[in-house]
Design an enzyme around this catalytic site. Structure first.
Site, PDB file in Angstrom:
ATOM      1  N   GLY A   8      32.746 -62.455  -0.824  1.00 47.18           N
ATOM      2  CA  GLY A   8      31.364 -61.891  -0.720  1.00 47.18           C
ATOM      3  C   GLY A   8      30.550 -62.480  -1.686  1.00 47.18           C
ATOM      4  O   GLY A   8      29.605 -61.828  -2.123  1.00 47.18           O
ATOM      5  N   GLY A  11      26.554 -62.527  -0.932  1.00 49.21           N
ATOM      6  CA  GLY A  11      25.876 -61.315  -0.694  1.00 49.21           C
ATOM      7  C   GLY A  11      24.955 -61.093  -1.999  1.00 49.21           C
ATOM      8  O   GLY A  11      24.884 -62.059  -2.927  1.00 49.21           O
ATOM      9  N   GLN A  12      24.580 -60.066  -1.841  1.00 47.92           N
ATOM     10  CA  GLN A  12      23.637 -59.636  -2.924  1.00 47.92           C
ATOM     11  C   GLN A  12      23.892 -59.899  -4.221  1.00 47.92           C
ATOM     12  O   GLN A  12      23.290 -60.074  -5.269  1.00 47.92           O
ATOM     13  CB  GLN A  12      22.884 -58.132  -2.678  1.00 47.92           C
ATOM     14  CG  GLN A  12      21.769 -57.895  -3.485  1.00 47.92           C
ATOM     15  CD  GLN A  12      21.482 -56.459  -3.422  1.00 47.92           C
ATOM     16  OE1 GLN A  12      21.996 -55.544  -3.198  1.00 47.92           O
ATOM     17  NE2 GLN A  12      20.178 -56.102  -4.100  1.00 47.92           N
ATOM     18  N   ARG A  37      27.393 -64.736   5.649  1.00 45.83           N
ATOM     19  CA  ARG A  37      26.279 -65.427   5.203  1.00 45.83           C
ATOM     20  C   ARG A  37      26.280 -67.075   4.779  1.00 45.83           C
ATOM     21  O   ARG A  37      27.278 -67.210   4.327  1.00 45.83           O
ATOM     22  CB  ARG A  37      25.521 -64.823   4.099  1.00 45.83           C
ATOM     23  CG  ARG A  37      25.448 -63.404   4.274  1.00 45.83           C
ATOM     24  CD  ARG A  37      24.135 -63.010   3.254  1.00 45.83           C
ATOM     25  NE  ARG A  37      24.394 -61.340   2.990  1.00 45.83           N
ATOM     26  CZ  ARG A  37      23.379 -60.970   2.175  1.00 45.83           C
ATOM     27  NH1 ARG A  37      22.512 -61.617   1.712  1.00 45.83           N
ATOM     28  NH2 ARG A  37      23.616 -59.532   1.980  1.00 45.83           N
ATOM     29  N   ASP A  53      37.374 -64.878   5.763  1.00 48.48           N
ATOM     30  CA  ASP A  53      37.391 -63.743   6.386  1.00 48.48           C
ATOM     31  C   ASP A  53      38.415 -62.512   5.581  1.00 48.48           C
ATOM     32  O   ASP A  53      39.512 -62.972   5.682  1.00 48.48           O
ATOM     33  CB  ASP A  53      37.661 -63.709   7.754  1.00 48.48           C
ATOM     34  CG  ASP A  53      37.556 -62.251   8.351  1.00 48.48           C
ATOM     35  OD1 ASP A  53      37.461 -61.194   7.716  1.00 48.48           O
ATOM     36  OD2 ASP A  53      37.398 -62.153   9.778  1.00 48.48           O
ATOM     37  N   TYR A 142      30.513 -45.538   5.343  1.00 45.95           N
ATOM     38  CA  TYR A 142      30.558 -46.476   4.122  1.00 45.95           C
ATOM     39  C   TYR A 142      31.194 -45.565   2.846  1.00 45.95           C
ATOM     40  O   TYR A 142      31.993 -45.864   2.003  1.00 45.95           O
ATOM     41  CB  TYR A 142      29.137 -46.901   3.899  1.00 45.95           C
ATOM     42  CG  TYR A 142      28.859 -47.483   2.541  1.00 45.95           C
ATOM     43  CD1 TYR A 142      29.133 -49.010   2.450  1.00 45.95           C
ATOM     44  CD2 TYR A 142      28.325 -47.127   1.544  1.00 45.95           C
ATOM     45  CE1 TYR A 142      29.069 -49.460   0.848  1.00 45.95           C
ATOM     46  CE2 TYR A 142      27.871 -47.554   0.296  1.00 45.95           C
ATOM     47  CZ  TYR A 142      28.211 -48.952   0.342  1.00 45.95           C
ATOM     48  OH  TYR A 142      28.022 -49.658  -1.092  1.00 45.95           O
ATOM     49  N   LYS A 146      34.409 -46.112   0.580  1.00 43.55           N
ATOM     50  CA  LYS A 146      34.440 -46.348  -1.075  1.00 43.55           C
ATOM     51  C   LYS A 146      35.305 -45.304  -1.698  1.00 43.55           C
ATOM     52  O   LYS A 146      35.895 -45.633  -2.521  1.00 43.55           O
ATOM     53  CB  LYS A 146      32.847 -46.179  -1.554  1.00 43.55           C
ATOM     54  CG  LYS A 146      31.923 -47.240  -1.063  1.00 43.55           C
ATOM     55  CD  LYS A 146      32.410 -48.651  -1.631  1.00 43.55           C
ATOM     56  CE  LYS A 146      31.496 -49.583  -1.339  1.00 43.55           C
ATOM     57  NZ  LYS A 146      32.237 -51.127  -1.799  1.00 43.55           N
TER      58      LYS A 146
HETATM   59  C1  AKB Z   1      23.693 -49.154   0.215  1.00 43.12           C
HETATM   60  O1  AKB Z   1      22.571 -48.645  -0.040  1.00 43.12           O
HETATM   61  O2  AKB Z   1      24.363 -49.023   0.998  1.00 43.12           O
HETATM   62  C2  AKB Z   1      24.325 -49.832  -1.248  1.00 43.12           C
HETATM   63  C3  AKB Z   1      24.927 -48.689  -2.092  1.00 43.12           C
HETATM   64  C4  AKB Z   1      24.011 -47.895  -2.864  1.00 43.12           C
HETATM   65  O3  AKB Z   1      25.901 -48.578  -2.068  1.00 43.12           O
HETATM   66  N1  AKB Z   1      23.093 -50.559  -2.025  1.00 43.12           N
END
Ligand code: AKB
Length: 316
Positions: A8, A11-12, A37, A53, A142, A146
Site C-alpha cells: 500500500g 496510499g495516504q 493507485r 496485489d 472496516y 481491524k
Molecule cells: C477511515 O476514516 O476509514 C480511516 C480510519 C480512521 O481508520 N481514516
C-alpha cells in the site's frame, strides 16, 4: 540490517512512510509495492517499486524472497466508507491480504507492522478516554477487519513468535497522497477546499468529535514502535495513539484564523455519519506513552498552519 517491504505504498500513509523509511534505512533497503493507485514519482525513483496485489500470496512470497525482506509494513487496506460500499472486496483485501503477509512473515522470519484504527471500536465502547483494553464490537465492516486483524497479529505472535506490532490510528491528516475513502477524510478535503474556494461542504455534522493526527506524527509512531525494545511491549496489537481531537466546526474555526473569509456548510452523508458516531471521540494513549515513549509533536494549531502552507504551495 533492515530490508523492508511496504504494501500500500502509494496510499495516504504509504507515500510518506516509504520516504521516511528510505531516509532512515537507505533507499536500496525499502521495496515499495502498490496495486490500485499510481505511485507518486518519488516512489518510482529506484527500481524498488513493484505492483503487488496483497491477495496474491505467491507474488508476495516472490518479492520477499527476491529482496530478502525481514520487515513488512502492511498498509494495503480498504478504508471505512469504501468498505461499507464494497464489503466483500474489503473483507477479501483486508483479511486475505493480512493473512498472506503473516504467513510469509512466519516462513521468512519477518517482523510485521499492522495499522489498526479507531474503527476497531464501536458504539458500546466508552467514547471519551477510550481505554487501551476495552470492549470492541465495531459495527462497520472496516472495523470488523481491524479487530480481526489485531487478533490475528496477536495469534501469529503467540503461536509462531512472529514479531507483530500495531497502532490504532485516529483520522490522519496529510498533504502528499489523498486518503482513499475514509470517514475522517473531511479533515483533509477541507484544506484543499479552503485554499481553492474558501468554502467546504462537510459530510459530517458540525459537532462530530473524533481523534486526529498529522501524518509526520503517524509516520514517526510506526517507525518508533517497530524500533522499540520488544521486552517492554505488553500491548503489541494494537496501541491506542492520538494527537488531537476536534469537530468539523472547531477545525473550520482554526482555519478561519488564517483565512477569515473561509466558510463551512454541512451536507451529511448518513453512512459516514453513522460510522463516525460509533467511533471514540478521544482515546487514552497512556499505554503507548509508557511502553515505547509515544509523543505527538503536532497539535491542531500547528497542524492547521502547516497544512495550509503545504496545500497552498501544492495548488500553486
Ligand atoms: C477511515 O476514516 O476509514 C480511516 C480510519 C480512521 O481508520 N481514516
Amino acid at each position: 540490517m533492515k530490508s523492508i517491504l511496504v504494501t500500500g505504498a502509494a496510499g495516504q500513509i504509504g507515500v510518506e512512510l516509504t520516504q521516511a523509511l528510505r531516509e532512515k534505512y537507505g533507499a536500496g533497503n525499502v521495496v515499495a509495492t502498490g496495486y490500485n493507485r499510481q505511485p507518486l514519482n518519488e516512489l518510482k525513483q529506484t527500481e524498488l517499486y513493484c505492483r503487488l496485489d496483497v491477495r496474491d500470496a505467491s507474488a508476495l512470497n516472490q518479492i520477499v524472497e527476491k529482496y530478502h525482506c525481514n520487515t513488512i509494513f502492511h498498509l494495503a487496506s480498504l478504508l471505512s466508507a469504501v468498505a461499507e460500499a464494497k464489503p466483500l472486496e474489503a473483507w477479501d483485501t483486508n483479511m486475505n491480504g493480512l493473512i498472506n503477509v503473516l504467513e510469509v512473515a512466519r516462513t521468512h522470519s519477518c517482523a510485521v507492522f499492522f495499522p489498526s484504527s479507531i474503527g476497531a471500536f464501536g458504539p458500546e465502547t466508552t467514547g471519551l478516554n477510550t481505554p487501551q483494553d476495552t470492549i470492541q464490537r465495531p459495527k462497520s465492516l472496516y472495523g470488523i477487519t481491524k479487530v480481526s486483524g489485531e487478533l490475528l497479529c496477536d495469534y501469529y505472535f503467540h503461536r509462531y513468535g512472529v514479531d507483530t506490532r500495531g497502532l490504532r490510528y485516529p483520522g490522519l491528516i496529510s498533504n502528499k497522497a489523498l486518503p482513499g475513502g475514509g470517514t475522517t477524510d473531511y479533515a483533509v478535503d477541507i484544506f484543499y477546499a479552503a485554499v481553492k474556494n474558501r468554502h467546504y461542504d462537510c459530510f459530517l455534522r458540525a459537532d462530530t468529535q473524533l481523534d486526529m493526527m498529522y501524518m509526520p506524527d503517524a509516520v514517526n509512531a510506526a517507525i518508533t514502535l517497530m524500533e522499540a525494545d520488544s521486552a517492554r511491549l505488553k500491548h503489541r496489537n494494537a496501541f491506542n495513539i492520538t494527537a488531537m481531537s476536534f469537530t468539523p466546526e472547531q477545525l473550520a474555526a482554526e482555519i478561519q484564523k488564517h483565512l477569515p473569509d473561509f466558510k463551512i456548510s454541512y451536507r451529511i452523508d448518513p453512512v459516514r455519519q453513522a460510522i463516525a458516531d460509533s467511533w471514540p471521540r478521544h482515546m487514552d494513549d497512556s499505554a503507548a506513552r509508557a511502553e515505547w515513549g509515544w509523543e505527538a509533536k503536532y497539535d491542531k494549531a500547528t497542524m492547521v498552519k502547516d497544512m495550509l502552507e503545504q496545500v497552498t504551495v501544492k495548488l500553486n
